[in-house]
Design a protein around this motif. Structure first.
Motif, PDB file in Angstrom:
ATOM      1  N   ARG A 178       0.839  -1.201   0.000  1.00 58.99           N
ATOM      2  CA  ARG A 178       0.000   0.000   0.000  1.00 58.99           C
ATOM      3  C   ARG A 178       0.877   1.255   0.000  1.00 58.99           C
ATOM      4  O   ARG A 178       0.640   2.198  -0.767  1.00 58.99           O
ATOM      5  CB  ARG A 178      -0.907  -0.023   1.238  1.00 58.99           C
ATOM      6  N   MET A 179       1.896   1.277   0.866  1.00 58.52           N
ATOM      7  CA  MET A 179       2.791   2.427   0.921  1.00 58.52           C
ATOM      8  C   MET A 179       3.556   2.588  -0.391  1.00 58.52           C
ATOM      9  O   MET A 179       3.699   3.700  -0.917  1.00 58.52           O
ATOM     10  CB  MET A 179       3.774   2.268   2.088  1.00 58.52           C
ATOM     11  N   LYS A 180       4.037   1.474  -0.921  1.00 55.23           N
ATOM     12  CA  LYS A 180       4.812   1.515  -2.161  1.00 55.23           C
ATOM     13  C   LYS A 180       3.970   2.053  -3.309  1.00 55.23           C
ATOM     14  O   LYS A 180       4.428   2.897  -4.104  1.00 55.23           O
ATOM     15  CB  LYS A 180       5.333   0.116  -2.480  1.00 55.23           C
ATOM     16  N   ALA A 181       2.732   1.590  -3.408  1.00 50.66           N
ATOM     17  CA  ALA A 181       1.851   2.024  -4.493  1.00 50.66           C
ATOM     18  C   ALA A 181       1.495   3.501  -4.356  1.00 50.66           C
ATOM     19  O   ALA A 181       1.483   4.250  -5.338  1.00 50.66           O
ATOM     20  CB  ALA A 181       0.587   1.170  -4.511  1.00 50.66           C
ATOM     21  N   ARG A 182       1.186   3.934  -3.140  1.00 54.07           N
ATOM     22  CA  ARG A 182       0.798   5.327  -2.931  1.00 54.07           C
ATOM     23  C   ARG A 182       1.970   6.270  -3.119  1.00 54.07           C
ATOM     24  O   ARG A 182       1.815   7.381  -3.650  1.00 54.07           O
ATOM     25  CB  ARG A 182       0.221   5.516  -1.524  1.00 54.07           C
TER      26      ARG A 182
END
Length: 403
Positions: A178-182
């Protein structure tokens, strides 16, 4: 016999990497100085510098007058060839910073961690990082690598963080993705105590230590180990999880192991509990207990002394296994090292004949963030070299790793 083209290219790549690292570690230098230091011929050095300059990896850094009035051009790495991002996720604070490839911080942000759940903490960390990028006037695509420091141990097989009991829900699957995508950058996750150890080793009191141990005492208890300049992680990444060390014997058969009996006794909460037991009243935090101890409050002094004795037990246990030459105390409780060090040293003297030097951290609250930036730079520098030098390769030639 003709040398295959890939061998010639590999040699050229290695020479360029050697000179770039020499400039990074030793500072600006002329062609002649680089030839003397590296043992390479002057024509080879000139050719390599020209290639590095075309790739945007080095730049002119002024001139130097040599003997007989000769003027030599000095070269240095171009810090703007890439940028990295570091993120420190703590229970109380979120910290982020951006550096260029020279390690110079170009922006940083710090906000309270008000996230009530794992997803909101992850989103808040990303928002904090986005503020740092905006301050630096950079886009996510300008970041070569992002390193994130967090309590717990990241399991690359499952993509989950384990043992982060002070961040409820932090072990949920999908949070890292989630962090990587955002965020939109390459990202790696690391234990906060390990990063703090690397930050303290690189920028603080651990510099030059052969086997360095950093003890992070705050909301929880953790430890990082740096051996000959490299983090020691263990077989599963859990080396340094000293919060699991037991204090009071073996659990009964069939009972679940309790998290960190040592962490229960050596942490910010432990300082507060000890102070209350000894008679302090009112709203208490570890900082308030240490502040009261500095005014010679008897109960606060006794609580701090108890913390120092238990810390000494932890240091003695670690020393018997690792034999470090230096142990640094850091984290929120570690900020009170001016009150703890004498007790830790005296108690250590009584507990064991193995006595490493014990000092206070000099990087303070920035230890984890500095370690994250250092880790990101270690990843980014060879990546930038590979990408930029590959552009000038003949068609069909495969770039070799310079490391």
């Amino acid at each position: 016999m003709t040398t295959p083209p890939w061998n010639r290219q590999r040699l050229r790549s290695n020479n360029e990497w050697l000179l770039l690292e020499r400039l990074r570690h030793e500072g600006p230098a002329s062609r002649a100085q680089l030839a003397r230091d590296s043992g390479l011929s002057k024509p080879t050095v000139s050719s390599a510098l020209a290639a590095l300059e075309r790739a945007g990896l080095v730049r002119e850094a002024g001139t130097h007058t040599q003997g007989r009035g000769r003027v030599a051009v000095l070269y240095e790495p171009d810090p703007g060839a890439g940028h990295v991002l570091g993120i420190d996720i703590g229970r109380a604070r979120l910290r982020t910073a951006v550096t260029d490839l020279a390690g110079t911080i170009v922006s940083r942000t710090e906000v309270p961690n008000r996230g009530r759940g794992a997803a909101s903490v992850a989103d808040a960390a990303v928002a904090c990082a986005e503020q740092a990028l905006a301050q630096a006037r950079l886009a996510p695509g300008d970041i070569v690598h992002t390193a994130v420091g967090t309590p717990g141990v990241f399991d690359r097989t499952t993509g989950r963080v384990r043992y982060a009991v002070n961040l409820p829900g932090w072990g949920r699957p999908g949070l890292v993705e989630r962090m990587k995508a955002r965020l939109g950058t390459p990202l790696s996750v690391h234990n906060d105590a390990n990063l703090a150890a690397l930050g303290e080793y690189t920028f603080g009191t651990g510099a030059g230590s052969r086997l360095f141990v950093y003890v992070l005492i705050g909301t929880g208890l953790g430890m990082g180990v740096v051996a000959d300049g490299e983090l020691f992680l263990g077989a599963h990444g859990a080396a340094g999880e000293i919060g699991f060390l037991p204090l009071d014997g073996v659990p009964r058969s069939g009972s679940a192991p309790r998290r960190g009996m040592l962490e229960d006794a050596v942490s910010a909460d432990a300082v507060v509990r000890a102070a209350r037991t000894l008679g302090m009243t009112g709203p208490l935090t570890a900082k308030r207990v240490f502040d009261a101890a500095r005014t010679d409050d008897p109960a606060a002094l006794a609580a701090v002394r108890q913390e120092g004795e238990r810390l000494a037990l932890a240091v003695a246990s670690v020393t018997a296994v690792l034999d470090p030459d230096l142990v640094a105390l850091g984290g929120g409780v570690g900020r009170g090292a001016d009150l703890l060090l004498a007790t830790v040293r005296d108690t250590l003297h009584r507990l064991t004949p193995l006595r490493p030097r014990v000092e206070a951290s000099t990087t303070g609250d920035d230890a984890v963030l500095l370690g994250a930036l250092s880790t990101a730079l270690r990843v980014a520098r060879p990546l930038v070299f590979d990408r930029r030098t590959a552009r000038s390769l003949p068609a069909g030639t495969k770039q070799k790793d310079p490391r």
